[in-house]
Design a protein around this motif. Structure first.
Motif, short mmCIF file in Angstrom:
data_model
loop_
_atom_site.label_atom_id
_atom_site.label_comp_id
_atom_site.label_asym_id
_atom_site.label_seq_id
_atom_site.Cartn_x
_atom_site.Cartn_y
_atom_site.Cartn_z
N GLY A 76 -3.34 8.87 6.92
CA GLY A 76 -3.68 10.19 6.42
C GLY A 76 -2.89 10.54 5.17
O GLY A 76 -3.42 11.15 4.23
N PHE A 77 -1.61 10.16 5.15
CA PHE A 77 -0.77 10.40 3.98
C PHE A 77 -1.33 9.68 2.76
O PHE A 77 -1.43 10.25 1.66
CB PHE A 77 0.65 9.94 4.27
N MET A 78 -1.73 8.42 2.95
CA MET A 78 -2.27 7.65 1.82
C MET A 78 -3.60 8.22 1.34
O MET A 78 -3.88 8.29 0.14
CB MET A 78 -2.43 6.18 2.21
N LEU A 79 -4.44 8.66 2.29
CA LEU A 79 -5.72 9.27 1.92
C LEU A 79 -5.51 10.57 1.15
O LEU A 79 -6.20 10.85 0.16
CB LEU A 79 -6.55 9.54 3.17
N MET B 274 0.84 -1.21 0.00
CA MET B 274 0.00 0.00 0.00
C MET B 274 0.87 1.25 0.00
O MET B 274 0.62 2.21 -0.75
CB MET B 274 -0.90 0.00 1.23
N LEU B 275 1.89 1.26 0.84
CA LEU B 275 2.79 2.41 0.92
C LEU B 275 3.57 2.58 -0.38
O LEU B 275 3.83 3.71 -0.82
CB LEU B 275 3.75 2.23 2.10
N PHE B 276 3.95 1.47 -0.99
CA PHE B 276 4.68 1.53 -2.26
C PHE B 276 3.85 2.21 -3.33
O PHE B 276 4.34 3.09 -4.06
CB PHE B 276 5.05 0.11 -2.70
N PHE B 277 2.57 1.82 -3.46
CA PHE B 277 1.73 2.42 -4.47
C PHE B 277 1.39 3.88 -4.16
O PHE B 277 1.19 4.69 -5.06
CB PHE B 277 0.44 1.61 -4.65
N GLY C 238 -0.37 3.75 17.16
CA GLY C 238 -1.56 4.51 16.79
C GLY C 238 -1.20 5.81 16.12
O GLY C 238 -1.84 6.23 15.16
N PHE C 239 -0.15 6.48 16.63
CA PHE C 239 0.26 7.77 16.06
C PHE C 239 0.75 7.61 14.63
O PHE C 239 0.26 8.26 13.70
CB PHE C 239 1.35 8.40 16.93
N TRP C 240 1.74 6.74 14.44
CA TRP C 240 2.31 6.60 13.10
C TRP C 240 1.37 5.90 12.15
O TRP C 240 1.38 6.16 10.93
CB TRP C 240 3.64 5.85 13.17
N GLY C 241 0.53 5.00 12.68
CA GLY C 241 -0.47 4.38 11.83
C GLY C 241 -1.46 5.38 11.30
O GLY C 241 -1.82 5.38 10.12
N GLY C 242 -1.93 6.29 12.17
CA GLY C 242 -2.86 7.33 11.74
C GLY C 242 -2.23 8.29 10.76
O GLY C 242 -2.85 8.70 9.77
#
Length: 331
Positions: free
Chosen positions: A212-215, A135-138, A204-208
């Motif tokens: 948000g970055f992906m969104l 997901m991060l790669f795309f 939770g912090f870095w996951g959120g």
């Protein structure tokens, strides 16, 4: 901690990645990101403090014994509805993107889900460890290939029309409420089982933030293709299609992986709730849940998404409000 980050990224992004999402402005995405960081972390830490075995104990603690039962019933409905939507989504991937029969995608997903359900949370953790990096790669690929820094703050005509629609103001809260309502089944047990509270906080912090970055990237990418991209049920897949067949197929596998983990997580939560009330064989219970979801999925992905998701989002707002107001228990 990396597993906690991955779980939050995966669980809260599964209703968005590749599917029809209409963020009217970047501000709504930033607001959603704040809610994911704050409420998502709070959910896991609260579950950690009260040692909630499932979302039932969590809801009872949050709403009280009487209203907790109502909340459990609503959570059950949301989990069941989202399971049907995601099952329908697998059929849409096969039909719209692969030009294969809609029913074939659903049947394959049911069989695979039934086979791996014995792994429960460990199975979800394994799959998400594969899906989240992709997901991060795309997302990075979209930044490089699609998003243009010189025009990301331009407001195009379709966005300008939304400024006069007050729905954009409540959309981040509804979207966050929807996600928190159906991640309870996985995130509550995860928060309870993780021993290190600091891992939950940072996860939770870095996951959120990652979500948000992906969104935000997805928002800018889809904005560049508006409004013609709206005709597709899985618009992000159409954007990735321009990168070549290899990347398109790889992205479809990522989307399918997200849907698949959703199916496992939801069926796990539903079956655990039913088993806490009735002594039923797990294998037959899982099969019954999947078959019932199959019947609902016949309504079609777009129809289910259009009517069920907004309804579930407003229902999830109740959870969001109570979570925000709840104080942490003292050790």
């Amino acid at each position: 901690m990396p597993q906690t980050i991955s779980m939050l990224l995966l669980e809260t992004s599964r209703s968005n990645a590749g599917f029809r999402v209409h963020p009217h402005m970047a501000g709504t995405v930033l607001c959603s990101t704040f809610l994911f960081v704050w409420i998502g972390t709070k959910m896991m830490i609260l579950a950690h403090h009260i040692k909630a075995f499932s979302y039932q104990e969590f809801n009872v603690y949050l709403f009280g014994k009487i209203f907790g039962k109502v909340a459990n019933a609503l959570t059950f409905i949301i989990l069941f509805g989202v399971t049907a939507v995601m099952l329908s989504g697998t059929g849409t991937i096969f039909e719209e993107q692969l030009r294969l029969p809609y029913q074939l995608g659903i049947i394959i997903s049911i069989v695979l889900c039934y086979l791996v359900m014995t792994k429960e949370i460990s199975g979800i953790m394994f799959v998400n460890s594969l899906v989240v990096p992709m997901m991060l790669f795309f997302t990075i690929l979209l930044v490089v290939k699609v998003v243009r820094i010189d025009n990301i703050f331009d407001i195009v005509g379709w966005q300008n029309q939304q400024l006069y629609n007050l729905k954009w103001f409540v959309s981040p809260f509804v979207y966050a409420g929807l996600n928190f309502a159906f991640i309870l089944a996985v995130m509550v047990p995860l928060g309870s089982e993780v021993d290190d509270e600091s891992a939950l906080k940072w996860g939770g912090f870095w996951g959120g933030i990652g979500l948000g970055f992906m969104l935000l990237v997805s928002h800018f990418a889809m904005s560049s293709k508006m409004p013609e991209i709206l005709q597709y049920d899985i618009p992000m897949a159409e954007i990735i299609r321009d990168f070549g067949r290899f990347f398109h197929v790889l992205f479809l596998l990522v989307i399918y992986g997200e849907i698949f983990t959703t199916l496992i997580g939801n069926v796990f939560g539903i079956s655990r709730q039913i088993q806490s009330l009735y002594n039923l064989p797990k294998s037959w219970l899982v099969l019954g849940i999947l078959l019932a979801s199959f019947l609902i999925s016949q309504a079609g992905f777009t129809s289910l998404l259009t009517y069920l998701y907004p309804l579930f989002g407003y229902m999830g707002l109740i959870l969001l409000i109570f979570l925000a107001a709840q104080r942490m228990p003292r050790d």
